[in-house]
Design an enzyme around this catalytic site. Structure first.
Site, PDB file in Angstrom:
ATOM      1  N   GLY A 168     -26.766 -13.131  34.086  1.00 51.35           N
ATOM      2  CA  GLY A 168     -27.644 -13.062  35.252  1.00 51.35           C
ATOM      3  C   GLY A 168     -29.111 -13.243  34.932  1.00 51.35           C
TER       4      GLY A 168
ATOM      5  NE  ARG B 283     -21.867  -5.724  39.861  1.00 47.00           N
ATOM      6  CZ  ARG B 283     -20.744  -6.111  40.483  1.00 47.00           C
ATOM      7  NH1 ARG B 283     -20.828  -6.806  41.583  1.00 47.00           N
ATOM      8  NH2 ARG B 283     -19.564  -5.804  39.994  1.00 47.00           N
TER       9      ARG B 283
ATOM     10  CB  THR C 161     -24.199 -15.596  38.280  1.00 45.62           C
ATOM     11  OG1 THR C 161     -24.977 -16.071  39.383  1.00 45.62           O
ATOM     12  CG2 THR C 161     -23.706 -16.778  37.454  1.00 45.62           C
TER      13      THR C 161
ATOM     14  N   GLY D 181     -30.846 -14.547  49.587  1.00 41.77           N
ATOM     15  CA  GLY D 181     -31.921 -15.473  49.231  1.00 41.77           C
ATOM     16  C   GLY D 181     -31.764 -16.025  47.829  1.00 41.77           C
ATOM     17  CD  GLN D 182     -28.391 -13.558  46.026  1.00 40.17           C
ATOM     18  OE1 GLN D 182     -28.772 -13.873  47.133  1.00 40.17           O
ATOM     19  NE2 GLN D 182     -27.501 -12.600  45.835  1.00 40.17           N
ATOM     20  N   GLY D 183     -29.245 -17.249  46.338  1.00 36.85           N
ATOM     21  CA  GLY D 183     -28.460 -18.479  46.218  1.00 36.85           C
ATOM     22  C   GLY D 183     -27.036 -18.255  45.767  1.00 36.85           C
TER      23      GLY D 183
ATOM     24  N   GLY E   1     -33.316 -13.385  37.113  1.00 35.41           N
ATOM     25  CA  GLY E   1     -34.083 -13.184  38.341  1.00 35.41           C
ATOM     26  C   GLY E   1     -34.810 -11.853  38.419  1.00 35.41           C
ATOM     27  CD  GLU E   2     -32.486  -7.126  38.937  1.00 32.30           C
ATOM     28  OE1 GLU E   2     -33.177  -6.099  38.957  1.00 32.30           O
ATOM     29  OE2 GLU E   2     -31.255  -7.114  39.067  1.00 32.30           O
TER      30      GLU E   2
END
Lengths: 153, 772
Positions: free
Chosen positions: B722, B529, B531, B487-489, B724-725
């Site tokens: 990275g 991690r 990317t 889902g993250q792409g 998103g978290e």
């Protein structure tokens, strides 16, 4: 066994089914329509949303034979419609899809909103879509896509 | 071949930095994207798992006789079928049997599994299996598990798992399965000098990751090979673990990973794969197991935690020291608990200069479902505690909270933890942006509060990734990379990275899911991690392909120096002449067909050791929030949020914003209402979406601002790191601080109306008592 005479995505199915078979399982297991996804099983998350006579229902808690005499639409059945093309383009441009598990359910609910006359404002859209859950997007992009879709009436 | 193409040269279109549309969007919108539960194979059986209905007990007898004779039933697996292998797994601690052997340790633990022709037949057979237990004492929460006379969840020694990455594991101490701590400076000295001491006990709830798709796996053990289709985030680690469990060499175990319907850590490491393989081994046919939600909720969850923290400072607000003790409830099996414990401890001090610090963290077994990874683990546990104490110090020292951060936050290059990577981000610049976005400094509004928080998350996990890039004869590119698309792409980002290096349109790049038989090794998808680490491997692999193109072009243009060549929009240019990539491949092979291939690998000593220091990078966790509290009902509403994605370089800005929006909503759920409730007997009371609520459109704040910061200071491709978290660690803390700003400090999450209302009553009562 009970009779189920139902038009699904434009094709008539006249079948005998066990009375406890869910519409969800019939669509996936009998017809291979796997765009309808199973998640919560309790009519909360909307991942399994299909349209029965134009209204969104959770197919996880809807018995297959209850669709007897009805018209059922799933995501596979609407791919060629103008509505779908608008929806796809809006979801793509807003990046309103991440894992995608909930996405067909949102699209089906939106179709019923549009067929109901559309023109919903943000508050109405939030209410109408509160039965579709998404864990990835945080909803902002879905609502933006939805506004574009229902606004294009 | 001598013809060259003379065309007007267009400016190079760059792939990185553009919000290129997701490569998987259409398949996911039109429902054609496949998830594990959508896959079927000829002869495939359906598996269902019989789960323990008691929290702790010895298995006296399992009677499967009636069930075996039921229609459609092909095989029934119990612990007795595993006598020929060492049936325990666990990457951190090897403590978990494939199915219960002699003992059950939590309500929901697999006791047997049935493979039948249909799911309904398997489910019916489960009801016909009878299990007799002898009850053992249950320790279903931290207090009972830590009591001096507590019953033990496990009584044997710790067996280290194959991939814990934590040095040597300490011996088990009662129900404490792992301990991690550090101290520096003189904490007692700090106490004697302190004018301001903030000390409190805190509680953090168990929550469920709730990816919309449950755990699912298809396994086929045919005696010679094991094939799996599984929704796992870490297919290469699962492959290694399955190979070890069943005594196979790694190359005889294959995992294919289709799209994941969300992960967030819930599908990291090994989950349902061993039981599916064991069931298939017994049945001799492929078996598909798709969990229901209540089953996945006892497969993994986030650790609940108790914490005591003390922060000490002078009356002028100089920080003197911090002492932290914390206990994480990892349930009946360790799963990733030891790593979560270490990360929580690392996050406890916060990004400040401490003359003294003492952190002691404990990972505790209880008779509840196992707890593992969930987005921003450790940091989410600790940041709201540490940052609420920093706010309180600033308040007591009478210093604006933002100004306090300006004075005390670490600066780039300063030590975060001894021997680790120094700070690689501009925290002060970042937090100023987050605070400004929510209107910092504006006039107070009754019952509203503003808050923000700052933290760091050790990110990147282990820097081991490999990737391959193939350019086909027509110039199209396939990227083979083991990053899981959940889902993250990541597939889109990997396509952009390869396209950037090859100076071509990302639409010409295809990225598929992992098939361990063909896809090069990648350690895992997690810890933000992909990317940074796997993306670097893709970049390096693409560079090899580009080098081959340049080499061929140099001879094509008559043996010139490759340095005189330039790639642009799918062509190699020499002065005003160009040759397309397909043309060059035809030149190279002198025939139709052929391909160019590049390999990239990232390992700790790559690039002059830039990946060697731990962590790979510090993920910045910064968010702001404005809340409104209804003092009569205790209802807290989040009016607006801000978050900072300090990404070094934004490969795809739109995907970064979407990650932060999604993380923000998870943060609101974690802060305001998500909580798994266990009884004293270890029964999970709210195991459906009817009573475990996750955020809906109703919970969306009016305004969300995501600020992308690009300082090109990351170790990944083009300076990326990275994201998103961080927002999930930072936003609950910002909300807690905003609520304290509105006059209601809280030491327990989630901030349910009842808890908040009770706290308001307590505060008002205290104020009444104080009046003369």
């Amino acid at each position: 066994m009970v009779r189920m005479d139902t038009v699904i995505n434009g094709t008539r199915f006249d079948r005998e089914v066990e009375p406890n078979v869910l519409l969800f399982d019939f669509l996936r297991d009998e017809l291979g329509l796997t765009g309808t996804n199973r998640s919560c099983d309790v009519q909360v998350c909307g991942s399994c949303t299909v349209l029965v006579d134009g209204l969104p229902v959770s197919s996880c808690t809807f018995l297959a034979y209850e669709a007897d005499g009805s018209v059922v639409e799933t995501i596979e059945g609407i791919r060629d419609s103008d509505f779908y093309k608008r929806a796809e383009s809006a979801f793509v441009s807003h990046a309103a899809v991440q894992c995608g598990f909930c996405t067909p359910g949102f699209v089906m609910t939106l179709k019923s909103i549009v067929e109901d006359g559309g023109g919903a404002d943000e508050a109405q859209l939030r209410r109408s879509l509160s039965g579709n859950l998404c864990r990835c997007t945080g909803y902002r992009s879905i609502l933006d896509a939805a506004a574009e879709i229902v606004g294009e009436q | 071949m001598t013809s060259t193409t003379r065309v007007e040269r267009e400016p190079s279109v760059r792939a990185v930095g553009s919000s290129f549309p997701r490569v998987d969007a259409v398949a996911k919108i039109d429902g054609s994207a496949d998830y594990v539960g959508d896959l079927e194979f000829a002869g495939m059986l359906h598996g269902k798992v019989l789960r323990s209905d008691i929290g702790h007990g010895r298995i006296r007898e399992i009677d499967t006789e009636t069930a075996e004779r039921m229609p459609g039933v092909v095989a029934i697996l119990t612990g007795k079928d595993l006598g020929d292998i060492d049936p325990y797994f666990g990457h951190a601690i090897r403590d978990r049997p494939i199915v219960a052997i002699d003992t059950v340790r939590f309500v929901g633990e697999p006791v047997a599994a049935v493979a039948a022709e249909t799911e309904a037949q398997a489910e019916a057979a489960l009801l016909a299996i009878s299990v007799e237990y002898t009850d053992l004492p249950i320790v279903a929460n931290l207090d009972s598990a830590l009591a001096s006379d507590a019953a033990l969840v496990h009584d044997g020694p710790i067996r280290p798992g194959f991939a814990h990455g934590l040095g040597s594991l300490p011996e088990r101490d009662g129900n404490v399965c792992y301990r991690y701590g550090f101290d520096r400076g003189d904490i007692d000295d700090a106490a004697s000098q302190a004018d301001i001491i903030i000390e409190e006990d805190y509680e953090f709830p168990a929550v469920y990751q709730f990816s919309m798709e449950t755990h699912a796996v298809i396994a086929h053990h045919d005696g010679g090979e094991i094939n799996m289709w599984a929704n796992c985030q870490h297919p290469f680690l699962v492959r290694a673990e399955i190979a070890a469990l069943f005594g196979f060499p790694v190359d005889r175990v294959r995992i294919v990973v289709p799209f994941l319907g969300g992960g967030f850590g819930s599908k990291s490491y090994t989950k349902m794969e061993p039981i599916a393989v064991a069931l298939s081994r017994k049945a001799g046919r492929a078996v598909r197991i798709v969990n229901r939600v209540d089953e996945s909720m006892v497969t993994t969850r986030r650790h609940n935690m108790k914490c005591r923290m003390r922060t000490m400072a002078t009356s002028e607000g100089k920080l003197l020291g911090r002492k932290v003790e914390l206990w994480l409830d990892t349930g009946a099996y360790a799963d990733n608990g030891p790593r979560v414990t270490a990360t929580a401890a690392d996050a406890a001090a916060g990004p400040y200069r401490w003359p003294s610090v003492d952190v002691q963290a404990h990972c505790v077994y209880t008779n509840t479902g196992p707890a593992g990874s969930y987005r921003a683990f450790g940091a989410t546990h600790l940041q709201w505690i540490g940052e609420s104490q920093i706010d309180e110090v600033a308040r007591q020292a009478n210093i604006d909270r933002l100004e306090f951060r300006r004075r005390n936050l670490l600066r780039p290059g300063e030590e975060v933890r001894p021997g680790g990577r120094p700070l690689d981000a501009d925290l002060i610049g970042d937090v100023e942006k987050a605070a400004a976005a929510i209107g910092w400094g504006r006039e107070r509004i009754a019952n509203r509060g503003l808050g923000f928080s700052v933290g760091l998350l050790a990110a990147g996990a282990h820097p081991v990734s490999t990737a391959a890039v193939r350019m086909d004869a027509d110039g199209g590119v396939i990227v083979l990379v083991g990053s899981t698309e959940m889902g993250q792409g990541t597939r889109t980002v990997m396509a952009q990275i390869a396209a950037e290096v090859l100076v071509m349109d990302p639409a010409g790049v295809t990225v598929h899911g992992t098939d361990t038989r063909f896809t090069p090794y990648d350690r895992s998808t997690g810890a933000s991690r992909s990317t940074t680490v796997a993306g670097r491997a893709v970049e390096l692999a693409a560079r090899e392909v580009l080098d081959s193109l340049l080499e061929t072009a140099a001879s094509f243009f008559g043996g010139i120096d490759p340095d005189e060549l330039e790639a642009s929009n799918g062509q190699i240019w020499y002065r005003d002449e160009s040759a397309g990539y397909a043309e060059l491949i035809a030149e190279r092979f002198g025939f139709v067909g052929g391909e160019l291939r590049g390999h990239g690998e990232v390992k700790p000593h790559n690039g002059g050791g830039s990946y060697a220091e731990g962590p790979v990078f510090w993920e910045v966790c910064i968010a702001g929030a404005e809340i409104e509290v209804d003092r009569d009902t205790g209802i807290v509403r989040v009016l607006q949020t801000s978050s900072v994605a300090d990404v070094g370089r934004a490969i795809n800005p739109q995907l970064i914003e979407r990650q932060d929006e999604g993380g923000a909503l998870q943060g609101i759920g974690n802060a305001l209402f998500e909580e798994m409730i266990h009884t004293e007997d270890g029964v999970l009371l709210n195991d459906t979406l009817l009573d475990y609520r996750i955020p809906t459109t109703d919970d969306l704040p009016e305004k969300m601002t995501c600020i992308i910061v690009e300082n090109e200071d990351g170790p990944g491709p083009f300076g990326a790191k990275g994201c998103g978290e961080g927002v999930l660690a930072a936003l609950p803390a910002a909300i807690v601080n905003a609520l304290a700003d509105a006059g209601v400090p809280m030491a327990e999450l989630p901030l349910t109306p009842e808890r908040v209302w009770r706290q308001i009553q307590k505060i008002e009562q205290r104020e009444l008592e104080r009046r003369p």
